[in-house]
Write a protein that holds these residues in place. Structure first.
Motif, PDB file in Angstrom:
ATOM      1  N   HIS A  75      10.376  65.811   9.810  1.00 34.76           N
ATOM      2  CA  HIS A  75      11.566  65.943   9.772  1.00 34.76           C
ATOM      3  C   HIS A  75      11.750  66.956   8.690  1.00 34.76           C
ATOM      4  O   HIS A  75      11.454  66.572   7.439  1.00 34.76           O
ATOM      5  CB  HIS A  75      11.964  64.363   9.291  1.00 34.76           C
ATOM      6  N   TYR A  76      12.447  67.956   8.779  1.00 32.34           N
ATOM      7  CA  TYR A  76      12.962  69.027   7.807  1.00 32.34           C
ATOM      8  C   TYR A  76      14.291  68.198   6.953  1.00 32.34           C
ATOM      9  O   TYR A  76      15.357  68.077   7.605  1.00 32.34           O
ATOM     10  CB  TYR A  76      13.201  70.292   8.206  1.00 32.34           C
ATOM     11  N   VAL A  77      14.174  68.124   5.802  1.00 35.87           N
ATOM     12  CA  VAL A  77      15.104  67.642   4.905  1.00 35.87           C
ATOM     13  C   VAL A  77      15.579  68.500   4.031  1.00 35.87           C
ATOM     14  O   VAL A  77      15.009  69.246   3.556  1.00 35.87           O
ATOM     15  CB  VAL A  77      14.569  66.321   4.155  1.00 35.87           C
ATOM     16  N   TYR A  78      17.336  68.534   3.967  1.00 36.03           N
ATOM     17  CA  TYR A  78      17.650  69.585   3.159  1.00 36.03           C
ATOM     18  C   TYR A  78      18.096  68.934   1.704  1.00 36.03           C
ATOM     19  O   TYR A  78      18.570  69.622   0.755  1.00 36.03           O
ATOM     20  CB  TYR A  78      18.988  70.282   3.737  1.00 36.03           C
ATOM     21  N   GLY A  79      18.723  67.569   1.615  1.00 31.27           N
ATOM     22  CA  GLY A  79      18.745  66.877   0.280  1.00 31.27           C
ATOM     23  C   GLY A  79      20.377  66.772  -0.027  1.00 31.27           C
ATOM     24  O   GLY A  79      20.528  66.665  -0.916  1.00 31.27           O
ATOM     25  N   TYR A  80      21.132  67.546   1.172  1.00 29.65           N
ATOM     26  CA  TYR A  80      22.432  67.376   1.029  1.00 29.65           C
ATOM     27  C   TYR A  80      23.274  66.166   1.273  1.00 29.65           C
ATOM     28  O   TYR A  80      24.477  66.045   1.078  1.00 29.65           O
ATOM     29  CB  TYR A  80      23.160  68.714   1.703  1.00 29.65           C
ATOM     30  N   VAL A 107      12.653  74.648   0.121  1.00 28.28           N
ATOM     31  CA  VAL A 107      13.335  75.354  -0.883  1.00 28.28           C
ATOM     32  C   VAL A 107      14.624  74.770  -1.286  1.00 28.28           C
ATOM     33  O   VAL A 107      14.999  74.711  -2.415  1.00 28.28           O
ATOM     34  CB  VAL A 107      13.450  76.933  -0.284  1.00 28.28           C
ATOM     35  N   GLU A 108      15.410  74.202  -0.628  1.00 26.61           N
ATOM     36  CA  GLU A 108      16.389  73.389  -0.913  1.00 26.61           C
ATOM     37  C   GLU A 108      16.351  72.297  -1.893  1.00 26.61           C
ATOM     38  O   GLU A 108      17.306  72.111  -2.775  1.00 26.61           O
ATOM     39  CB  GLU A 108      17.187  72.673   0.356  1.00 26.61           C
ATOM     40  N   TYR A 109      15.057  71.914  -2.152  1.00 24.93           N
ATOM     41  CA  TYR A 109      14.955  70.813  -3.172  1.00 24.93           C
ATOM     42  C   TYR A 109      14.409  71.459  -4.394  1.00 24.93           C
ATOM     43  O   TYR A 109      13.757  70.706  -5.235  1.00 24.93           O
ATOM     44  CB  TYR A 109      13.566  69.833  -2.520  1.00 24.93           C
ATOM     45  N   LYS A 110      14.551  72.754  -4.502  1.00 29.05           N
ATOM     46  CA  LYS A 110      13.914  73.394  -5.927  1.00 29.05           C
ATOM     47  C   LYS A 110      15.477  73.652  -6.568  1.00 29.05           C
ATOM     48  O   LYS A 110      15.562  74.266  -7.853  1.00 29.05           O
ATOM     49  CB  LYS A 110      13.453  74.707  -5.528  1.00 29.05           C
ATOM     50  N   GLU A 111      16.636  73.310  -5.889  1.00 28.33           N
ATOM     51  CA  GLU A 111      17.870  73.458  -6.817  1.00 28.33           C
ATOM     52  C   GLU A 111      17.973  72.530  -7.974  1.00 28.33           C
ATOM     53  O   GLU A 111      17.196  71.355  -7.945  1.00 28.33           O
ATOM     54  CB  GLU A 111      18.913  73.201  -5.608  1.00 28.33           C
TER      55      GLU A 111
END
Length: 262
Positions: A75-80, A107-111
């Motif tokens: 599952h690709y998760v974005y964290g939004y 990469v979204e979880y590097k924010e």
């Protein structure tokens, strides 16, 4: 059942054996895969659903299971929307009675602020899946991605499936060794099942020799298994590479005993 051996990741089911579950299962069994990982969700939505709304996952899961092959969902998760993502993960994993669930966080979880988001996601996930094996699949070298919340994810995971994609390079053995060394130095050390590169990107693609070196290194450093991404590309675009993976003797790497003395 503990996870061991070779596995392959499926991105889009229709691109794998024309979406035929029986053919996928027979091909996986012939390749010696102990497990197959299927994409089951993207953000808060189910994945591998066709344009008419028909679910494509269930018949593949049933066919693989009939061959004695473990089926995991990724599952690709974005964290939004971490709560929404956790809930679809739980729903899909339970719906298909999967053997395990893989978090693909990138990469979204590097924010900024993503450590707290990861903990929210993992807490909700584990409420719904308290005993299902869970794995993290993300960047291969923690020292290169210091803002990624590795610990927040791994503290509630059972396995670690780092993406050891040696894109634009040709040293998979060295990259895998570095990956293992770095993760072993982290808090919450978990069994490592690296995901190797069996795909092309921007004109680069791995050689068969590199893929074999990746597998040999996994054995040399004492790992319990490995996976490749992806079935879609490798099976259709690189049949010789697929054959090399299939023929790799995982679990039977020791030489045969000498013949008995006369």
């Amino acid at each position: 059942m503990a996870l061991t051996g070779k596995g392959m990741m499926i991105w889009r089911i229709p691109s794998c054996e024309s979406g035929n579950g029986s053919a996928i299962a027979s091909t996986a069994a012939a390749a010696g895969y102990s497990h197959v990982l299927i994409k089951i969700a993207n953000d808060t939505r189910p994945y591998n659903v066709d344009a008419s709304g028909k679910d494509l996952v269930a018949p593949v899961v049933d066919a693989l299971r009939a061959k004695g092959i473990q089926v995991w969902g990724w599952h690709y998760v974005y964290g939004y929307d971490p709560l929404g993502e956790a809930r679809i993960a739980v729903s899909q994993t339970k719906r298909f009675a999967l053997d395990g669930y893989v978090i693909d966080a990138e990469v979204e979880y590097k924010e900024a602020g993503r450590d707290a988001v990861a903990r929210t996601f993992m807490s909700e996930l584990r409420k719904g899946l308290p005993s299902t094996p869970v794995a993290l699949s993300t960047f291969r070298w923690p020292t290169y991605h210091r803002s990624f919340p590795y610990v927040a994810f791994l503290e509630k995971c059972d396995y670690n499936m780092p993406q050891v994609y040696w894109v634009k390079s040709h040293n998979p053995g060295e990259q895998l060794k570095t990956c293992v060394e770095q993760f072993h130095s982290l808090q919450h050390r978990r069994p490592i099942f690296p995901v190797g590169a069996a795909y092309s990107e921007h004109g680069w693609k791995p050689s068969i020799g590199e893929v074999v070196k990746f597998m040999e290194t996994a054995v040399d450093v004492g790992l319990e298994g490995f996976d490749f991404y992806s079935w879609d590309w490798c099976r259709n675009k690189a049949p010789d590479m697929w054959r090399a993976i299939a023929e790799f003797p995982w679990g039977n790497t020791n030489p045969p005993p000498p013949p008995p003395a006369d």
